[in-house]
Every structure is written in C-alpha cells, then in structure tokens.
Design a protein around this motif. Sequence first.
Motif, PDB file in Angstrom:
ATOM      1  N   ALA A  89       1.156  -1.098  -0.627  1.00 57.58           N
ATOM      2  CA  ALA A  89       0.134   0.205  -0.203  1.00 57.58           C
ATOM      3  C   ALA A  89       1.192   0.823  -0.030  1.00 57.58           C
ATOM      4  N   SER A  90       0.148   2.327  -0.417  1.00 58.87           N
ATOM      5  CA  SER A  90       0.972   3.495  -0.067  1.00 58.87           C
ATOM      6  C   SER A  90       1.107   3.534   1.349  1.00 58.87           C
ATOM      7  N   TRP A  91       2.585   4.884   1.495  1.00 56.26           N
ATOM      8  CA  TRP A  91       2.724   5.743   2.829  1.00 56.26           C
ATOM      9  C   TRP A  91       1.347   6.151   3.206  1.00 56.26           C
ATOM     10  N   SER A  92       0.741   5.960   4.188  1.00 57.66           N
ATOM     11  CA  SER A  92      -0.141   6.819   5.302  1.00 57.66           C
ATOM     12  C   SER A  92       0.566   7.219   6.249  1.00 57.66           C
ATOM     13  N   PRO A  93       0.800   8.550   6.980  1.00 58.31           N
ATOM     14  CA  PRO A  93       1.048   9.495   7.564  1.00 58.31           C
ATOM     15  C   PRO A  93       0.461   9.515   9.290  1.00 58.31           C
ATOM     16  N   VAL A  94       1.364   9.482  10.004  1.00 60.74           N
ATOM     17  CA  VAL A  94       0.893   8.693  11.567  1.00 60.74           C
ATOM     18  C   VAL A  94       0.062   9.931  11.745  1.00 60.74           C
ATOM     19  N   ALA A  95      -0.217  10.553  12.676  1.00 58.74           N
ATOM     20  CA  ALA A  95      -0.867  11.357  13.511  1.00 58.74           C
ATOM     21  C   ALA A  95      -0.114  11.925  15.024  1.00 58.74           C
ATOM     22  N   ASP A  96       0.032  12.865  14.788  1.00 59.81           N
ATOM     23  CA  ASP A  96       0.525  13.681  16.016  1.00 59.81           C
ATOM     24  C   ASP A  96       1.062  13.550  17.170  1.00 59.81           C
ATOM     25  N   ASP A  97      -0.149  11.830  17.648  1.00 58.09           N
ATOM     26  CA  ASP A  97      -0.407  11.160  19.138  1.00 58.09           C
ATOM     27  C   ASP A  97       0.154   9.781  18.474  1.00 58.09           C
ATOM     28  N   GLY A  98       0.698  10.092  16.736  1.00 61.28           N
ATOM     29  CA  GLY A  98       1.680   8.486  16.457  1.00 61.28           C
ATOM     30  C   GLY A  98       0.419   7.439  16.099  1.00 61.28           C
ATOM     31  N   SER A  99      -1.029   8.130  16.360  1.00 62.29           N
ATOM     32  CA  SER A  99      -1.827   6.610  16.270  1.00 62.29           C
ATOM     33  C   SER A  99      -2.018   7.182  14.301  1.00 62.29           C
ATOM     34  N   PHE A 100      -2.752   5.816  13.824  1.00 60.10           N
ATOM     35  CA  PHE A 100      -2.861   5.663  12.543  1.00 60.10           C
ATOM     36  C   PHE A 100      -3.642   4.186  12.135  1.00 60.10           C
ATOM     37  N   VAL A 101      -4.790   4.842  11.130  1.00 60.08           N
ATOM     38  CA  VAL A 101      -6.125   3.605  10.409  1.00 60.08           C
ATOM     39  C   VAL A 101      -5.192   2.917   8.956  1.00 60.08           C
ATOM     40  N   LEU A 102      -4.668   2.631   8.774  1.00 60.10           N
ATOM     41  CA  LEU A 102      -4.637   1.638   7.681  1.00 60.10           C
ATOM     42  C   LEU A 102      -6.204   1.416   6.984  1.00 60.10           C
ATOM     43  N   ALA A 103      -6.445   1.274   5.314  1.00 64.83           N
ATOM     44  CA  ALA A 103      -6.969   1.051   4.978  1.00 64.83           C
ATOM     45  C   ALA A 103      -7.552  -0.511   4.257  1.00 64.83           C
ATOM     46  N   GLY A 104      -8.239  -0.377   3.642  1.00 61.93           N
ATOM     47  CA  GLY A 104      -7.585  -1.474   2.656  1.00 61.93           C
ATOM     48  C   GLY A 104      -7.329  -3.195   2.447  1.00 61.93           C
TER      49      GLY A 104
END
Length: 183
Positions: free
Chosen positions: A41-56
């Motif tokens: 998948a493409s790169w996704s930035p993490v939020a300022d609190d380090g959180s992320f949600v990767l779709a697909g």
Amino acid sequence: TAAPTAAPGTIAGRLLLADRAGALRPARLAQVRLIAPGKTASWSPVADDGSFVLAGAETGVSYTIRASLDNPRWTFLDDNSRSYEWEAGPFASGTDAGPLAPARGTQNAKLGVLHLTYVDALDFLMREATIHWWKNSLTVVWPGDSDYFSRGDWSVHITNALAWDVVLHELGHAVMGGAMVTR
C-alpha cells in the motif's frame, strides 16, 4: 484476552519511539503502510499522537505494518544509501495493533532518538523562528564516517545518533545553510 479491534477492512495502531531517557513518545512525522504478499500500500502519515488507521485490509490476508521516519522535512539513509524501515506483524483485517515501537537497542531505536531530536528542533524553529525556507528534504546519513553538513546536496552526516549535541550542531549548519541567503 482478545486483541483490541479496529473497523473491518482496517488495521489501526500507534507508532511510538523511545527518547534518550527511554520514555515512549509519539512518532510524529513518521509514516506507515500495509504490506502483504504481492501487495504494498501507499505510505500514510501517522497523527501527532502517533496513531494511524490503515484502510484496504482484506479479510483472510495476513499483513505486516512497515514504518519509516522519512517525511517531507528529512530522509534517513544508511551509509549505503538505503532507507531505514522496519516491520511489525502479522495482523489481520479489523485488528488494533496497539502500540508499536522499534526494539530497544536496535539501529531503528537509535534512529528514533535522532528523529525525536529533529522533531524537537523543528518544534523550536516553528515556535521561535520560521521554517518557510525549508522547502527540500534534508538527507541525513547515519551512521556516517564523520560528522558534517554538506551544503551541495543539503545533507547531514552523523556518526552517533545518540550524541544530541553533535546531532543538533550539524542540524544547525543545515538550518543556517537553508535559511540564510548568501551573496
């Protein structure tokens, strides 16, 4: 105990880095992506609190999460011009991976300290000065054969990621090189 869940079709988590004192801090400005056999998948930035949600994320497929500390402000390369990335997993669709951090003592963990030092310096510049001049990604070579800044290719070479004084000294050369107009 069941693993925390995320929405179906996603994998969530929080990317953290240990600072020099060993305290875990959010990996601001980092990026993550899903990797599966035959799929990247493409790169996704993490939020300022380090959180992320990767779709697909598809049901029945085993995924790893690949992390990188490269961002629009800096790119980390080793002395062979390879990017630093690391993986965690496996994870299934609908999983909350929880907190993810490089293993203590590894090169990626040391790179995390260097990244956090730069994030702190960037915060200082944004608060006390300006960064409008910072238009290109600074190449940071670590571990380098010596400590120096190269104006020609706007790169910093660092021998010890944990030597905050040297790290900031060389970054200071890059800041001066980027922010000052010479005639």
